[in-house]
Design a protein around this motif. Structure first.
Motif, PDB file in Angstrom:
ATOM      1  N   LEU A   1      39.948  78.888 -21.909  1.00 19.73           N
ATOM      2  CA  LEU A   1      41.132  79.730 -22.070  1.00 19.73           C
ATOM      3  C   LEU A   1      41.904  79.081 -21.105  1.00 19.73           C
ATOM      4  O   LEU A   1      41.877  77.991 -20.335  1.00 19.73           O
ATOM      5  N   SER A   2      43.551  79.151 -21.248  1.00 16.61           N
ATOM      6  CA  SER A   2      44.457  78.425 -20.562  1.00 16.61           C
ATOM      7  C   SER A   2      44.384  78.659 -19.123  1.00 16.61           C
ATOM      8  O   SER A   2      43.843  79.645 -18.737  1.00 16.61           O
ATOM      9  N   ASP A   3      45.106  77.821 -18.575  1.00 12.93           N
ATOM     10  CA  ASP A   3      45.224  77.758 -17.161  1.00 12.93           C
ATOM     11  C   ASP A   3      45.819  79.145 -16.431  1.00 12.93           C
ATOM     12  O   ASP A   3      45.650  79.741 -15.463  1.00 12.93           O
TER      13      ASP A   3
ATOM     14  N   GLU B   1      45.582  84.205 -13.564  1.00 14.85           N
ATOM     15  CA  GLU B   1      45.678  85.841 -13.434  1.00 14.85           C
ATOM     16  C   GLU B   1      44.386  86.366 -13.127  1.00 14.85           C
ATOM     17  O   GLU B   1      44.351  87.155 -12.158  1.00 14.85           O
ATOM     18  N   VAL B   2      43.229  85.858 -13.417  1.00 15.82           N
ATOM     19  CA  VAL B   2      41.842  86.379 -13.425  1.00 15.82           C
ATOM     20  C   VAL B   2      41.489  86.086 -11.892  1.00 15.82           C
ATOM     21  O   VAL B   2      41.039  87.033 -10.890  1.00 15.82           O
ATOM     22  N   ILE B   3      41.786  84.687 -11.549  1.00 14.49           N
ATOM     23  CA  ILE B   3      41.546  84.391 -10.263  1.00 14.49           C
ATOM     24  C   ILE B   3      42.295  85.098  -9.148  1.00 14.49           C
ATOM     25  O   ILE B   3      41.895  85.691  -8.082  1.00 14.49           O
ATOM     26  N   ASP B   4      43.778  85.391  -9.392  1.00 15.82           N
ATOM     27  CA  ASP B   4      44.710  86.156  -8.620  1.00 15.82           C
ATOM     28  C   ASP B   4      43.808  87.456  -8.307  1.00 15.82           C
ATOM     29  O   ASP B   4      44.055  88.190  -7.184  1.00 15.82           O
TER      30      ASP B   4
ATOM     31  N   ILE C   1      40.651  88.409 -20.335  1.00 13.54           N
ATOM     32  CA  ILE C   1      39.881  87.569 -21.164  1.00 13.54           C
ATOM     33  C   ILE C   1      39.913  87.893 -22.607  1.00 13.54           C
ATOM     34  O   ILE C   1      40.005  86.780 -23.539  1.00 13.54           O
ATOM     35  N   MET C   2      39.751  89.324 -22.754  1.00  7.57           N
ATOM     36  CA  MET C   2      39.517  89.724 -24.352  1.00  7.57           C
ATOM     37  C   MET C   2      40.954  89.307 -25.143  1.00  7.57           C
ATOM     38  O   MET C   2      40.769  88.789 -26.017  1.00  7.57           O
TER      39      MET C   2
ATOM     40  N   ASN D   1      43.524  85.985 -29.186  1.00 11.52           N
ATOM     41  CA  ASN D   1      44.600  84.781 -29.503  1.00 11.52           C
ATOM     42  C   ASN D   1      44.189  83.410 -29.974  1.00 11.52           C
ATOM     43  O   ASN D   1      44.669  83.035 -31.025  1.00 11.52           O
ATOM     44  N   GLN D   2      43.073  83.073 -29.560  1.00 10.66           N
ATOM     45  CA  GLN D   2      42.326  81.886 -29.970  1.00 10.66           C
ATOM     46  C   GLN D   2      41.963  81.892 -31.389  1.00 10.66           C
ATOM     47  O   GLN D   2      42.091  81.106 -32.214  1.00 10.66           O
ATOM     48  N   LEU D   3      41.428  83.115 -31.761  1.00 13.88           N
ATOM     49  CA  LEU D   3      40.967  83.450 -32.983  1.00 13.88           C
ATOM     50  C   LEU D   3      41.931  83.814 -34.106  1.00 13.88           C
ATOM     51  O   LEU D   3      41.924  84.370 -35.266  1.00 13.88           O
ATOM     52  N   GLY D   4      43.344  83.883 -33.439  1.00 15.80           N
ATOM     53  CA  GLY D   4      44.479  84.175 -34.411  1.00 15.80           C
ATOM     54  C   GLY D   4      44.810  85.151 -34.558  1.00 15.80           C
ATOM     55  O   GLY D   4      45.611  85.714 -35.573  1.00 15.80           O
TER      56      GLY D   4
END
Length: 538
Positions: free
Chosen positions: A152-154, A159-162, A199-200, A205-208
């Protein structure tokens, strides 16, 4: 028919709601028999076994799940923590959502719980923080593994780390202040869902699949300030409808947190039991969607717990009332509170299997077409049976008000009740059990004698109560043949359930016996009763 007449005459004339020790017929004659034996009902046996055999064989058949729908169906989907336990499960669910869209579903929203046991992990972290230790490394690893595996993108990673860093800072505050209030707990447990939806959405979005993550308050989920068990604000449905109508494109799927909201001061709240389901039904009802889909790991609602009865099979349809009763008495269905938005608007709820998406699942609606004698069997173990008998004169008023006044004072919640003019029997679950030295005993002592029996279970039939004589006749005949004693009987005011109290040790056999009778065509009869009635009829 002769067997039903026999049991109806001897067993059912008085059975609406009463207490029994064992069980007796008219005149107190016990209905057990040493000559009782089990036989098959030939008229239904083959059909019932064929249903079970077809279902079992179907489990091993590769079904097509890419057949196009005849028309588009708008839905909201809900997935629980077990469906999102790790990266593999998130990937499975994301691809499932993509396939459902491909075959014609318009997925306006997906409601996600936290990954796996994250919520429990956060609660444990709060306890450890009170003891002076802060460590959420395991939760960080779980979420980072998923982000890394999907590449996944940075932005998503940041966002998740924050969120997890914010969670850790909060726990350090708990450690220093040595305080963890209900308000703080609600904020603490929110971090799991807020990470999982991001994450979901990124994986979709990766799957279109165009998707965007939202915290529930961003779509309009406003509640009161009852932290831990907040109630949805009356204006929430309008706010949700406005969001999906005016603030998000219909081609974008909103990925929404499950059981959290905001109060009017902007503080995080949680919706309590069934909260994630309630968010899903609130969205479905507010947006007037065609279906609210709740995805689990079984083919819908089953006739009973498959861990207890191997022959349990899916139920095609239940009513809102039946689903509520099933949930209340222990079945893993939507919580009754979560059913309310759908009931108000008449929106269909469908329970589906994420491992077998082509299976039709179980629909939950206001009415259903096919009414069988019994729809399902559910149960609660380890309840307490309390018999309360008035010591006052017959005809004296106020007995029940005094009993339930004491229950209210001591916050004792009743499951099942059976009453008469001078006595009342109730069952209490684990949270409400009366201890030997409980204060409520002192309050009831002046006007009642109490008998407390532990290690009891409630067995509930979701049944067609209009045919209660047939149901009760077969239940008591089956129990007589199996030597099972019923200690209390109650027919619910909802008109869809009949509950029996038995000993914990008898529950497994009782459930198995009744499932064989009502769903597998193997019902017991007591020949002595049948013969006696034939003589009477003759």
């Amino acid at each position: 028919m002769v067997k039903y007449i026999a049991c109806a005459l001897l067993l059912c004339s008085q059975l609406v709601s009463y207490h029994v020790d064992g069980f007796s017929g008219l005149g107190g004659q016990r209905l057990t028999s040493n000559r009782a034996f089990s036989t098959r009902l030939q008229s239904t046996n083959e059909d019932q076994h064929q249903v079970v055999d077809d279902y079992r064989s179907g489990l091993h058949v590769s079904r097509k799940d890419d057949e196009k729908l005849e028309k588009e169906v708008s839905v909201v989907m809900k997935f629980g923590g077990s469906s999102l336990a790790n990266a593999e499960r998130i990937d499975h669910v994301a691809k499932l959502i993509a396939r459902q869209i491909d075959i014609g579903y318009t997925v306006r929203a997906v409601v996600c719980s936290a990954m796996g046991k994250t919520t429990n992990g956060l609660l444990s972290a709060g306890d450890f923080a009170l003891e002076g230790r802060v460590n959420i490394d395991a939760l960080k690893t779980l979420h980072m593994q998923a982000i890394t595996e999907f590449g996944l993108s940075d932005n998503v990673k940041d966002e998740v780390i924050d969120l997890l860093d914010e969670c850790e800072k909060m726990l350090n505050g708990v450690k220093l202040l040595q305080e963890l209030s209900p308000r703080s707990l609600d904020q603490l447990v929110s971090y799991g869902e807020r990470c999982s939806v991001r994450i979901m959405a990124a994986r979709l979005n990766q799957l279109g699949v165009p998707a965007a993550a939202y915290d529930a308050w961003e779509i309009g989920m406003i509640t009161d300030s009852n932290y831990g068990d907040a109630q949805i604000d009356p204006d929430t449905p309008a706010k949700i409808s406005n969001f999906f109508t005016n603030r998000i494109d219909s081609s974008v799927t909103a990925i929404v947190t499950g059981f959290i909201g905001h109060d009017h001061d902007g503080r995080i709240t949680t919706l309590g039991r069934g909260g994630s389901d309630l968010t899903a039904t609130s969205i479905g009802a507010a947006c007037k969607l065609d279906e609210i889909q709740v995805w689990k790991d079984v083919d819908g609602i089953l006739t009973t717990d498959p861990r207890l009865v191997e022959g349990a099979i899916p139920v095609s349809a239940v009513t809102y009332d039946e689903a509520s009763e099933l949930a209340y008495f222990g079945a893993q269905v939507l919580h009754p509170i979560a059913m309310q938005p759908a009931m108000k608007t008449g929106t269909m709820v469908r329970v589906k299997n994420s491992y077998n998406p082509s299976a039709p699942g179980t629909t939950i609606t206001a009415e259903k077409e096919n009414k069988g004698l019994v729809t399902a069997i559910t149960f609660k173990r380890n309840v307490q049976l309390v018999d309360i008998v008035s010591t006052r004169m017959l005809g004296a008023y106020g007995f029940l008000s005094q009993v339930f006044g004491a229950f209210e004072k001591h916050k004792v919640s009743v499951d099942v009740l059976a009453s008469s003019e001078v006595s009342v029997s109730v069952t209490l679950d684990t949270k409400s059990k009366i201890a030997k030295d409980a204060k409520i005993l002192e309050d009831l002592a002046p006007y009642a004698d109490l008998t407390i029996k532990n290690n009891r279970s409630i067995l509930t039939l979701i049944a067609d109560v209009e045919r209660s004589s047939e149901v009760l006749a077969q239940v008591f005949t089956s129990f007589a043949a199996a030597g099972i004693k019923v200690q209390m009987l109650s027919q619910g005011a909802s008109k869809v359930n009949i509950s029996f109290v038995v000993k914990d040790d008898d529950l497994d056999q009782a459930v198995s016996t009744l499932h064989k009778c009502f769903f597998e065509g193997e019902c017991a009869v007591v020949p002595s009763l049948e013969n006696e009635t034939e003589e009477i009829v003759a």
